[in-house]
Design a protein around this motif. Structure first.
Motif, PDB file in Angstrom:
ATOM      1  N   CYS A  23       0.845  -1.193   0.000  1.00  0.00           N
ATOM      2  CA  CYS A  23       0.000   0.000   0.000  1.00  0.00           C
ATOM      3  C   CYS A  23       0.887   1.253   0.000  1.00  0.00           C
ATOM      4  O   CYS A  23       1.814   1.364   0.799  1.00  0.00           O
ATOM      5  CB  CYS A  23      -0.900  -0.014   1.230  1.00  0.00           C
ATOM      6  SG  CYS A  23      -1.807   1.518   1.456  1.00  0.00           S
ATOM      7  N   CYS A  26       0.005   3.050   3.760  1.00  0.00           N
ATOM      8  CA  CYS A  26       0.374   2.439   5.053  1.00  0.00           C
ATOM      9  C   CYS A  26       1.415   1.327   4.910  1.00  0.00           C
ATOM     10  O   CYS A  26       1.874   0.782   5.908  1.00  0.00           O
ATOM     11  CB  CYS A  26      -0.871   1.894   5.751  1.00  0.00           C
ATOM     12  SG  CYS A  26      -1.509   0.391   4.969  1.00  0.00           S
ATOM     13  N   CYS A  38      -4.375   0.057  -0.088  1.00  0.00           N
ATOM     14  CA  CYS A  38      -5.186  -1.008   0.513  1.00  0.00           C
ATOM     15  C   CYS A  38      -6.601  -0.528   0.790  1.00  0.00           C
ATOM     16  O   CYS A  38      -6.881   0.674   0.779  1.00  0.00           O
ATOM     17  CB  CYS A  38      -4.532  -1.519   1.796  1.00  0.00           C
ATOM     18  SG  CYS A  38      -4.740  -0.413   3.204  1.00  0.00           S
ATOM     19  N   CYS A  41      -7.102   2.054   3.695  1.00  0.00           N
ATOM     20  CA  CYS A  41      -6.650   3.417   3.370  1.00  0.00           C
ATOM     21  C   CYS A  41      -7.586   4.043   2.342  1.00  0.00           C
ATOM     22  O   CYS A  41      -7.865   5.248   2.397  1.00  0.00           O
ATOM     23  CB  CYS A  41      -5.214   3.408   2.856  1.00  0.00           C
ATOM     24  SG  CYS A  41      -4.011   3.040   4.157  1.00  0.00           S
TER      25      CYS A  41
HETATM   26 ZN   LIG Z   1      -3.000   1.095   3.411  1.00  0.00          ZN
END
Ligand SMILES: [Zn+2]
Ligand SMILES: [Zn+2]
Length: 244
Positions: A23, A26, A38, A41
C-alpha cells in the motif's frame, strides 16, 4: 520516447517481482484486487460531498437549500462553467498525489486516473456532454525538470477509460513564478495570458473538460479556460482528482 516508456515498464515489472506490492499509504501488503492503496486506506479517502460552491466546489459547512456561490466566485468573472472533483485533497489523497507528482511513483497513475474519472460522474458533466479533455500544460522548462506532465498522464488514462479524446491543445508561454508566494488576487493576475492555443489546433464548438491533479484557488484553470473560450469552446468545465 518509446524506448524510455518500455524501459520504464520493464523496470516497474522487475520492481514488482523484487518487492511484492505494498500500500502506497500504510505499506501493508496489497491483496490481489487492491490497486496501489489497501482497502482500509481507500476508505479513509475524503470525498467531496455535501454543501459546496456551485462554481468552484469549495465545501461549505452547513445545509444549503438553494445553489450557492462562495465569496471568491461571487465577485469574479470566471471563464469556466464550474469545477468539480470526487475527492478532497486531504490526508491520504494528498499523500498519493504528492508521491506521484514529486516522488516519481508512476504506478500510482492508474489509481489517480480512476479517481479523476470519478469526477466526470458529476451529473452536470453528463448533462454538458463533454467531448474533449484538455490537460493543463506545464511550461517546457518545468516539463524538462519533472519529465512528465501529471495532468496529461492522468487525462490520457482517464480519457481512454471513458472514450473521450484528449486534445493537448494548450501551451504555457510564461514561466510563472511559484504561485505560493502570491495572494489570491495576485495569483489570478500573475496567470493572465499565461496560456495560448498551439498553432493549428481548433477547439471551436467543443465542450471541453480541463483536467489537472488538484484545484486550489482555480487561477490556473481559469487562465486555461479563458484561452479555450477565446478559441470558441462552447462549454468549459474543470475536473480534477481532488479539490484543495
Ligand atoms: Zn493502506
Ligand atoms: Zn466558489
Amino acid at each position: 520516447m518509446h524506448f524510455v516508456r518500455s524501459t520504464r515498464r520493464f523496470l516497474e515489472a522487475a520492481a514488482g517481482l523484487l518487492y511484492p506490492p505494498h500500500c502506497a499509504v500504510c505499506e501493508a501488503p496489497l491483496g490481489s484486487r487492491e490497486i496501489a492503496v489497501c482497502r482500509s486506506c481507500r476508505r479513509a479517502f475524503v470525498r467531496l460531498t455535501g454543501s459546496r460552491c456551485a462554481v468552484c466546489s469549495q465545501p461549505y459547512s452547513g445545509a444549503l437549500l438553494t445553489p450557492f456561490r462562495c465569496m471568491n466566485c461571487d465577485d469574479r468573472e470566471l471563464f469556466f462553467d464550474f469545477a468539480t472533483a470526487a475527492y478532497r485533497s486531504r490526508g491520504a489523497v494528498r499523500g498519493v498525489i504528492h508521491r506521484f507528482k514529486y516522488h516519481r511513483q508512476f504506478h500510482l497513475r492508474h489509481l489517480l486516473a480512476r479517481m479523476l474519472a470519478e469526477g466526470f460522474r458529476d451529473p452536470r458533466c453528463l448533462e454538458a456532454g463533454i467531448d474533449a479533455i484538455v490537460p493543463v500544460p506545464l511550461h517546457p522548462a518545468r516539463f524538462r525538470e519533472r519529465e512528465f506532465n501529471q495532468a496529461e498522464v492522468l487525462g490520457r488514462l482517464a480519457g481512454a477509460r471513458m472514450n473521450v479524446p484528449v486534445e493537448d491543445c494548450l501551451v504555457r508561454r510564461r514561466y510563472t513564478l511559484t504561485q505560493t508566494h502570491f495572494h489570491r488576487e495576485e495569483r489570478f493576475d500573475n496567470l493572465r495570458d499565461a496560456f495560448e492555443m498551439k498553432a493549428g489546433r481548433k477547439i471551436a464548438g467543443r465542450r471541453v473538460a480541463i483536467v489537472d491533479d488538484v484545484l486550489t484557488t482555480g487561477s490556473t484553470a481559469d487562465a486555461c479556460a479563458r484561452t479555450l473560450r477565446e478559441a470558441g469552446a462552447s462549454a468549459v468545465i474543470v475536473i480534477t482528482v481532488a479539490r484543495g
